[in-house]
Design an enzyme around this catalytic site. Structure first.
Site, PDB file in Angstrom:
ATOM      1  N   ASP A  42      13.451   2.504   8.562  1.00 25.21           N
ATOM      2  CA  ASP A  42      12.314   2.045   7.749  1.00 25.21           C
ATOM      3  C   ASP A  42      12.166   3.041   6.609  1.00 25.21           C
ATOM      4  O   ASP A  42      11.772   4.191   6.819  1.00 25.21           O
ATOM      5  CB  ASP A  42      11.046   1.978   8.607  1.00 25.21           C
ATOM      6  CG  ASP A  42       9.845   1.424   7.826  1.00 25.21           C
ATOM      7  OD1 ASP A  42       9.806   1.617   6.589  1.00 25.21           O
ATOM      8  OD2 ASP A  42       8.957   0.814   8.447  1.00 25.21           O
ATOM      9  N   TYR A  56       5.011   2.989  12.283  1.00 25.47           N
ATOM     10  CA  TYR A  56       3.950   2.173  11.704  1.00 25.47           C
ATOM     11  C   TYR A  56       3.338   1.339  12.839  1.00 25.47           C
ATOM     12  O   TYR A  56       4.068   0.819  13.698  1.00 25.47           O
ATOM     13  CB  TYR A  56       4.550   1.274  10.616  1.00 25.47           C
ATOM     14  CG  TYR A  56       3.547   0.281  10.099  1.00 25.47           C
ATOM     15  CD1 TYR A  56       2.497   0.703   9.288  1.00 25.47           C
ATOM     16  CD2 TYR A  56       3.610  -1.057  10.452  1.00 25.47           C
ATOM     17  CE1 TYR A  56       1.546  -0.190   8.848  1.00 25.47           C
ATOM     18  CE2 TYR A  56       2.662  -1.960  10.006  1.00 25.47           C
ATOM     19  CZ  TYR A  56       1.634  -1.512   9.203  1.00 25.47           C
ATOM     20  OH  TYR A  56       0.688  -2.400   8.774  1.00 25.47           O
ATOM     21  N   LYS A  81       4.091  -1.525  -0.322  1.00 20.85           N
ATOM     22  CA  LYS A  81       3.714  -0.151  -0.622  1.00 20.85           C
ATOM     23  C   LYS A  81       4.340   0.300  -1.947  1.00 20.85           C
ATOM     24  O   LYS A  81       3.975  -0.201  -2.975  1.00 20.85           O
ATOM     25  CB  LYS A  81       4.098   0.746   0.554  1.00 20.85           C
ATOM     26  CG  LYS A  81       3.750   0.139   1.939  1.00 20.85           C
ATOM     27  CD  LYS A  81       2.263   0.053   2.216  1.00 20.85           C
ATOM     28  CE  LYS A  81       1.890  -0.778   3.435  1.00 20.85           C
ATOM     29  NZ  LYS A  81       2.578  -0.449   4.671  1.00 20.85           N
ATOM     30  N   ARG A  92      12.701 -21.644   0.893  1.00 21.75           N
ATOM     31  CA  ARG A  92      12.755 -20.801   2.096  1.00 21.75           C
ATOM     32  C   ARG A  92      14.152 -20.208   2.279  1.00 21.75           C
ATOM     33  O   ARG A  92      14.316 -19.151   2.876  1.00 21.75           O
ATOM     34  CB  ARG A  92      12.310 -21.595   3.334  1.00 21.75           C
ATOM     35  CG  ARG A  92      12.396 -20.798   4.631  1.00 21.75           C
ATOM     36  CD  ARG A  92      11.460 -21.314   5.733  1.00 21.75           C
ATOM     37  NE  ARG A  92      11.534 -22.753   5.884  1.00 21.75           N
ATOM     38  CZ  ARG A  92      12.520 -23.421   6.498  1.00 21.75           C
ATOM     39  NH1 ARG A  92      13.537 -22.764   7.021  1.00 21.75           N
ATOM     40  NH2 ARG A  92      12.499 -24.740   6.577  1.00 21.75           N
TER      41      ARG A  92
HETATM   42  C1  LIG Z   1       2.846  -1.059   5.885  1.00 19.57           C
HETATM   43  C2  LIG Z   1       4.056  -0.682   6.626  1.00 19.57           C
HETATM   44  C3  LIG Z   1       4.793  -1.635   7.346  1.00 19.57           C
HETATM   45  C4  LIG Z   1       4.368  -3.071   7.468  1.00 19.57           C
HETATM   46  O1  LIG Z   1       4.450  -3.735   6.245  1.00 19.57           O
HETATM   47  P1  LIG Z   1       3.545  -5.009   5.830  1.00 19.57           P
HETATM   48  O2  LIG Z   1       3.965  -5.258   4.434  1.00 19.57           O
HETATM   49  O3  LIG Z   1       2.114  -4.592   5.988  1.00 19.57           O
HETATM   50  O4  LIG Z   1       3.910  -6.106   6.772  1.00 19.57           O
HETATM   51  C5  LIG Z   1       5.963  -1.214   7.968  1.00 19.57           C
HETATM   52  N1  LIG Z   1       6.364   0.072   7.920  1.00 19.57           N
HETATM   53  C6  LIG Z   1       5.684   1.008   7.250  1.00 19.57           C
HETATM   54  C7  LIG Z   1       6.188   2.413   7.236  1.00 19.57           C
HETATM   55  C8  LIG Z   1       4.508   0.673   6.586  1.00 19.57           C
HETATM   56  O5  LIG Z   1       3.824   1.624   5.922  1.00 19.57           O
END
Ligand SMILES: *Cc1c(COP(=O)(O)O)cnc(C)c1O
Length: 399
Positions: free
Chosen positions: A192, A121, A217, A68
């Protein structure tokens, strides 16, 4: 003492695809060094004596103690992401939301205020709407063009949080404008960078404090893992790691391996998927059954000029409005054969989704209007298939 292996952290000025392959990997030019990344599947690590443990406890040793807190496979993923983002350090997490919540909670405390772009998101929006107010953190939202942002600042404002391009209409936030504002008001700035990836934009080089990712992603890229990451200065990454250790959103070594493997083709995927997206966008824009296409690579997009200035490509996310509204959009989605009807994005497989049933469910007419989402809006994550096959599938599904 068992310390972390030597690693190539020299941050050579390599291109993104070279960095994706070699960045963060241990030096491996000796005999018998594995070229692939070993998965250190263990929860805990040994010490040879209590003196070493004492050194660790006093913060004088880089030894691993417990997964962790860190693990050699996680370290490779972290160093690779740091190299890609041009960051001093990175922290990988169990999901994008773990990275986002750990980064924000590392920067905010009760009584603080946060300014965030409004188009977010869904999970991030819900964190800010449902969780932060109960913790005494006040959230203000600003549109992508940052109109009126000066009016939202108080002496309690601590963080500026930006998502660009936005979901699902691919509006852009002017990152130069936003960082100038953040610096002016002494705010901690977070981007982000999930949609753009470090291949298309590197906000840290513009002065941002942290970037966060859903590595689920594009970084992972194969729709086979859930992962997140934050990157930035050592100062901020120590803080984020502390939050991850306390809140428990750590990544599993097996996932770290898959993420490393996926990232090795990041530059190539982003480039080719972007080319596919441009082909798809141009096809859709000419199609008589399509009302409107949202893709920053098209001159018709409101932020096309900004995208050309700010990004090294336009990415592979787009959206379009089908003529005939929701019914027509549903008919289209029910008839695609190659495109898959699924949430998420950034993988090698092309996906379609209806925002009003996914990211934008349960939103009022006014919220939808502000987000630019129509009932007939279809969001597309363009994958790595052959462009001709994608076009043929769109053609038959629209027919
Ligand atoms: C999918 C997504 C998230 C969240 O990510 P997870 O891996 O599903 O927790 C945050 N920001 C954006 C822009 C996303 O597309």
């Amino acid at each position: 003492m068992k310390t972390q292996p030597a690693r190539d952290t020299s941050r050579k000025n390599h291109g993104p695809q070279t960095t994706a392959i070699h960045g963060g990997e241990p030096k491996r030019h000796g005999v018998n060094a594995p070229v692939g990344t070993p998965v250190t599947r263990t929860s805990t690590f040994t010490f040879s004596n209590t003196e070493e443990m004492k050194q660790w406890a006093e913060g004088k040793s880089k030894a691993y103690i417990y997964t962790r807190y860190g693990n050699p496979t996680l370290t490779v993923a972290e160093e690779k992401i740091a190299a890609l983002e041009g960051a001093e350090a990175a922290v990988v997490t169990a999901s994008g939301m773990a990275a986002i919540s750990s980064a924000l909670l590392g920067a905010l405390k009760a009584e603080d205020e946060l300014i965030s772009t409004a188009q977010l998101y869904g999970g991030t929006y819900r964190l800010m709407r449902d969780v932060f107010p109960d913790m005494g953190i006040k959230v203000h939202h600003v549109e992508a063009d940052l109109a009126g942002i000066e009016k939202l600042v108080t002496r309690k404002t601590k963080v500026l949080y930006v998502e660009t391009p936005t979901n699902p209409t691919l509006r852009l936030v002017d990152l130069n404008k936003a960082i100038a504002f953040a610096k002016n008001h002494n705010l901690i700035s977070i981007v982000d960078n999930t949609f753009a990836t470090p291949v298309l934009q590197q906000p840290l080089s513009m002065g941002y404090d942290m970037v966060v990712h859903s590595a689920t992603k594009y970084l992972g890229g194969h729709s086979d893992l859930i992962a997140g990451a934050a990157a930035g200065s050592k100062h901020w990454m120590d803080r984020v790691r502390h939050m991850v250790i306390c809140l428990g959103g750590s990544m599993d070594p097996e996932t770290a391996y898959l993420l490393i493997r996926g990232m090795k083709t990041l530059g190539l995927r982003v480039k080719k998927q972007g080319e596919n997206a441009m082909t798809v966008a141009k096809f859709l824009e000419k199609h008589p059954k399509v009302e409107r296409v949202h893709y920053p690579g098209l001159p018709s997009h409101a932020d096309h000029a900004l995208a050309e200035r700010q990004m090294r490509g336009f990415g592979s996310m787009l959206a379009f409005d089908v003529k005939g509204g929701l019914d027509a959009a549903r008919r289209f989605c029910d008839h695609v054969q190659l495109f898959l009807l699924a949430a998420s994005l950034g993988g090698v497989e092309s996906l379609v989704v209806l925002p009003i049933y996914t990211s934008h469910y349960n939103m009022s007419k006014e919220e939808l209007r502000r987000a630019g989402v129509a009932p007939g809006t279809v969001r597309v994550s363009v994958g790595l298939e052959d462009a001709d096959d994608l076009i043929a599938d769109l053609e038959q599904a629209l027919a």
